[in-house]
Design an enzyme around this catalytic site. Sequence first.
Site, PDB file in Angstrom:
ATOM      1  N   SER A  79     -39.593 -47.112  87.709  1.00  0.00           N
ATOM      2  CA  SER A  79     -39.575 -46.166  87.640  1.00  0.00           C
ATOM      3  C   SER A  79     -39.538 -44.987  87.065  1.00  0.00           C
ATOM      4  CB  SER A  79     -40.375 -45.707  89.212  1.00  0.00           C
ATOM      5  OG  SER A  79     -41.601 -46.433  89.693  1.00  0.00           O
ATOM      6  N   GLU A 123      25.454 -64.550  72.043  1.00  0.00           N
ATOM      7  CA  GLU A 123      24.659 -64.604  70.356  1.00  0.00           C
ATOM      8  C   GLU A 123      25.998 -64.206  69.395  1.00  0.00           C
ATOM      9  OE1 GLU A 123      22.731 -66.289  69.925  1.00  0.00           O
ATOM     10  OE2 GLU A 123      21.152 -66.229  71.768  1.00  0.00           O
TER      11      GLU A 123
END
Length: 793
Positions: A465, A87
């Site tokens: 229950s 780059e």
Amino acid sequence: MVKWLVRLFLLGLLLALCGVGALFLFYQQVKPELPDVAELKDIRLETPMRVLSQDGELISQYGEQRRTPIDIKDMPSTLIDAFLATEDARFYEHPGIDPIGISRAAMVWLTTGEKRQGASTITQQVARNFFLTREKTITRKVKEIFIALHIESLLTKDEVLSLYLNKIALGHRSHGVGAAAQVYYGKEVSELTLAESAMIAGLPKAPSALNPISHPERAGRRRAVVLGRMLETNKINRQQYDAAMAEPVAARYHGAEITLSAPYLAEMAHQFALNMFGKKAYTQGLNVYTTVESEEQQAGTKALIDGLLGYDLRHGYRGAAAQLWQDTPWSQAEIDSHLTEQPSYWPLVPAVVTEVAERSATIIVKDQGEVTLAWDGIKWARAYISDSRQGYALKKATDALASGEQIWVRPQQDEGWMLAQLPDINGALVALDPHNGAVTSLVGGFNFSLNKFNRAQQAERQMGSNIKPFIYSAALDSGFTLASMVNDAPINHWDVGSGNSWKPRNSPNVYDGPIRVREALARSKNVVSIRLLREAGIPAAMQRLNDLGFDTEQIPATDSLALGSPSATPLQMVTGYAALANGGNKVTPFVVQRIEDSNGIVLYEAEPEITPVLSEETAFLISQALNSAIVGGTTNGKHWNGTGWRALRALKRRDIAGKTGTTNDSRDAWFSGFHPNRVATAWVGFDDFGRPLGRTARNANLGAGQHAGGEFGGSTALPIWADYMQVALQDYPEQEWAVPTSLTRATIDTGSGLLSRGKGFSEYFVKGSAPKHYSSPSANQTFGGTSVTDDLF
């Protein structure tokens, strides 16, 4: 001649001065539009939100951009060299712009008229990435130059390079080299090879077109360019170059490096943070610390998955996931390619059967290669016929398997494999610290990838229950004690409005006549629950449920309330039981302990919400009755088991309490229970409300220890609860129950509930509520063994 040279020189100087003037005028024109580059000194990179456990394990990550900021000094030199060589080879020499490159780009534009991007240094790319768009115009390019020069005047070269390497887009939503290393290779940047570093360094040119996952051939060619540039600039030698070039392109997608599986909990934390911070939550690098510790969360996940797979194993094998071939076997490459595309659902892994012997099979397991599936891993797989019927026990492997089938397998502790299948059944487990409501484990289903519906928080199922302790608590507040006698006898109630008779029954269908409240709750006597509801009053019971956090607007105010006809989520259920465990306080469950920004500053910290809703005495007395549901008791010298007796056998400790719950036709199985330091609820059922859990017959191949018969709260949900509690309570020595000072004890006769002159049971009473009379032989009434066959409504 000299005169002409002087004139040309003066002309050139004039043109240069005009150029400088024009540049100055242009600068003055765009100056108001230039950003304040000084903010780069305090730049905050957009980083995703992370959800973590209390002890720092990563649970999930949210945000469009994957970014893991890394200090430049922690980046390997090979990675930095790869980027610079490709780059900006003169990065450490130029002032932020490269005059040679700019001149080259300008000549191209003047001669061709094409506005090709070029000559951008790393500093210019930082300027563009942080402050500008990617449009290809002269104005944007000039702005880029001015900003780059300004950046170089404010920041060091290393600071500029660090911003670049942490900001650059590198494909697959990864931004910065830290995220790219994880996304493509599942590694830290320090672990990257030279070839992998070169691959990542080649991505900025065209992240979508050159990434090694989507376009491996193009990516390989781009990697070669990067390695070539590194060789030209003497960053690597020929030997390193040749070795890197020979390395295969082996990248594949890796998600965030999750170290703790808790996806249902993570989504709850995600929504909490999103509601608090909005969409900024995705970019500010928030660390959301949840209330769970990794060990307890893992225990909850394993407990639920083992419980669901255990249910599935009992009910039989439904066959292969797919038939890949009938006659002509696939090649190894075809099988590998197919398995690569198939998901795994931990602990289930896809596999393909290649050969079946009499009592074994050869299979190829995803990411494992060829293994032998032994008889011990196959013999369970008798055929599934229905939820209540299974086929005969297998005699040979070919009764269940055939070559060419895609199947599921799961690893075993002895390093072997077992045939498996994706379960139809589902469930949830949720646990709290009862003192403050902090969620300590939450699992909303078998697998989040298969179904994101969070059953712990969203599944409203009949309570069965599990509701009874709340009904009994209202009865205690209306004057009953644990020693009060209630008639356990059939009820036949004529409803004038409907013209029908309501005949609720016990399960099992046995009636014992007068029975103490403690024993009735421990043994889950249905008709006693109805009688207590009638005595306490439905309004009082409804108020109790409302105080505990249940949505009473959706609950019919009828006698069926006592049998658990209302619906609730597991999270609501565990909240109700927490009040029994902590002495009568309603806690508000929460999953987020604190939220920090990327600098560790605390932005939010939980403040537990605690509200007294029932007396300390009532909470303690109900917990004692639920302790009897675990440890059992004695009446008239005869021992009885409570419905939760399996918890005592599994945990081998007596400082626990709990209650089973099973709805009509066993469509829902529950177990909710607690220790003074932990409360948890486990629920099992089909997502199809109307599908019963069914029953199983013994499998002759499995020997002792297997469950057979109906699927109930005590047999199906309780083992999940116990497996979790085994881990959750491992650091808590067995302890005595803390008795409220307002309670007293008296020895009672277990058959009558009256005071005993001899041996008896030492019962707790609120002061002043103990019996005033002593038992006599005539007081020991019995009413046993009556059986009623009428179906429960």
